[in-house]
Write a protein that holds these residues in place. Structure first.
Motif, PDB file in Angstrom:
ATOM      1  N   ILE A   2       3.030 -65.768 -16.863  1.00  0.00           N
ATOM      2  CA  ILE A   2       3.571 -67.066 -17.783  1.00  0.00           C
ATOM      3  C   ILE A   2       2.557 -67.487 -18.606  1.00  0.00           C
ATOM      4  N   GLU A   3       2.733 -67.386 -19.884  1.00  0.00           N
ATOM      5  CA  GLU A   3       1.773 -67.717 -20.841  1.00  0.00           C
ATOM      6  C   GLU A   3       2.556 -68.871 -22.085  1.00  0.00           C
ATOM      7  N   LEU A   4       1.682 -69.830 -21.854  1.00  0.00           N
ATOM      8  CA  LEU A   4       2.253 -70.942 -22.965  1.00  0.00           C
ATOM      9  C   LEU A   4       1.190 -71.060 -24.081  1.00  0.00           C
ATOM     10  N   ILE A   7       2.532 -75.104 -27.252  1.00  0.00           N
ATOM     11  CA  ILE A   7       3.884 -75.422 -26.968  1.00  0.00           C
ATOM     12  C   ILE A   7       4.162 -76.931 -27.532  1.00  0.00           C
ATOM     13  N   ILE A  52       9.811 -73.282 -19.073  1.00  0.00           N
ATOM     14  CA  ILE A  52       9.475 -72.202 -18.314  1.00  0.00           C
ATOM     15  C   ILE A  52      10.610 -71.416 -17.716  1.00  0.00           C
ATOM     16  N   GLU A  62       4.234 -70.368 -28.538  1.00  0.00           N
ATOM     17  CA  GLU A  62       4.883 -69.263 -28.017  1.00  0.00           C
ATOM     18  C   GLU A  62       4.886 -69.103 -26.754  1.00  0.00           C
ATOM     19  N   TYR A  63       6.115 -68.858 -25.821  1.00  0.00           N
ATOM     20  CA  TYR A  63       6.242 -68.474 -24.699  1.00  0.00           C
ATOM     21  C   TYR A  63       6.313 -67.112 -24.136  1.00  0.00           C
TER      22      TYR A  63
END
Length: 225
Positions: A2-4, A7, A52, A62-63
């Motif tokens: 999981i990369e935020l 945001i 998420i 970007e997610y």
């Protein structure tokens, strides 16, 4: 996993009721992490969880989920992630009270048209593993709060979820059931499942190796003493 990156989430943009819920959120959660997210009411915790989980979308930023931009995914792909990769455990349990424990665990497969006897047997094994043997035919509205949380966890495990997201999972539990539930989540994490917990309870947060705090929409990692 999981990369935020950068945001932002703004509700009612350009209106008098505009709310800047998340501000410049940068967060990376690796496979097998156990993460606590704390913060006061209205700080943006639930908004972050919903992004998420793919329930909500950011206003900008970007997610990436498993390296792929979620914004490039089709509705079907995002739905598949929610149904097959991420198990949500809500404070109100998210169960059908008049249905049996077993049917609640099997419900995602029933809705998806994938239910069969093999899956039912798997669900029974998981219910036993989370400490609910022999309760398959009991209605969930007849269970204690701690037992209902275990049903919600069993449903996530039956889906083979690689990530369990828990929004205030101990909010309705006493201290004994809180400790028992956290013991179960820690054991699942030791088995390789990524756990993300939002909680107001500092005792819950302290049991997570990685901790973040959100305040006024901004996030920072907190130290472990």
């Amino acid at each position: 996993m999981i990369e935020l990156e950068k945001i932002e989430k703004i509700y009612n943009a350009g209106k008098a009721s505009e709310t800047h819920a998340l501000k410049d959120i940068n967060l990376r959660i690796e496979e097998g992490d156990m993460v606590a997210i704390t913060g006061p009411s209205g700080s943006g915790k639930s908004t972050l969880l919903h992004i998420i989980a793919g329930i909500d979308s950011p206003s900008s930023g970007e997610y990436r989920f498993c390296g792929k931009l979620v914004s490039d995914m089709s509705d079907k792909e995002r739905c598949r992630i929610r149904n097959q990769k991420i198990g949500m455990i809500m404070q109100d349990f998210g169960l059908l009270g008049n249905d049996t424990v077993l049917r609640n665990v099997c419900l995602p497969e029933v809705i998806g048209g994938r239910y069969n006897r093999k899956f039912e047997n798997k669900a029974k094994e998981i219910l036993s593993a989370v400490g609910l043997p022999g309760l398959e035919q009991k209605k969930t509205n007849q269970l204690s709060g701690g037992q209902r949380q275990r049903v919600a966890i069993a449903r996530a495990l039956a889906m083979d979820a690689k990530i369990i997201i828990a929004d205030e999972p101990t909010g309705a539990l006493d201290s004994e059931n809180t400790d028992s539930l956290m013991d179960l989540l820690l054991e699942l994490n030791r088995q390789g499942i990524t756990i993300i917990i939002v909680s107001h309870d500092p005792k819950v947060a302290m049991r997570c190796p990685i901790r973040y705090r959100i305040e006024d929409g901004r996030i920072e990692r907190t130290k472990i003493y």
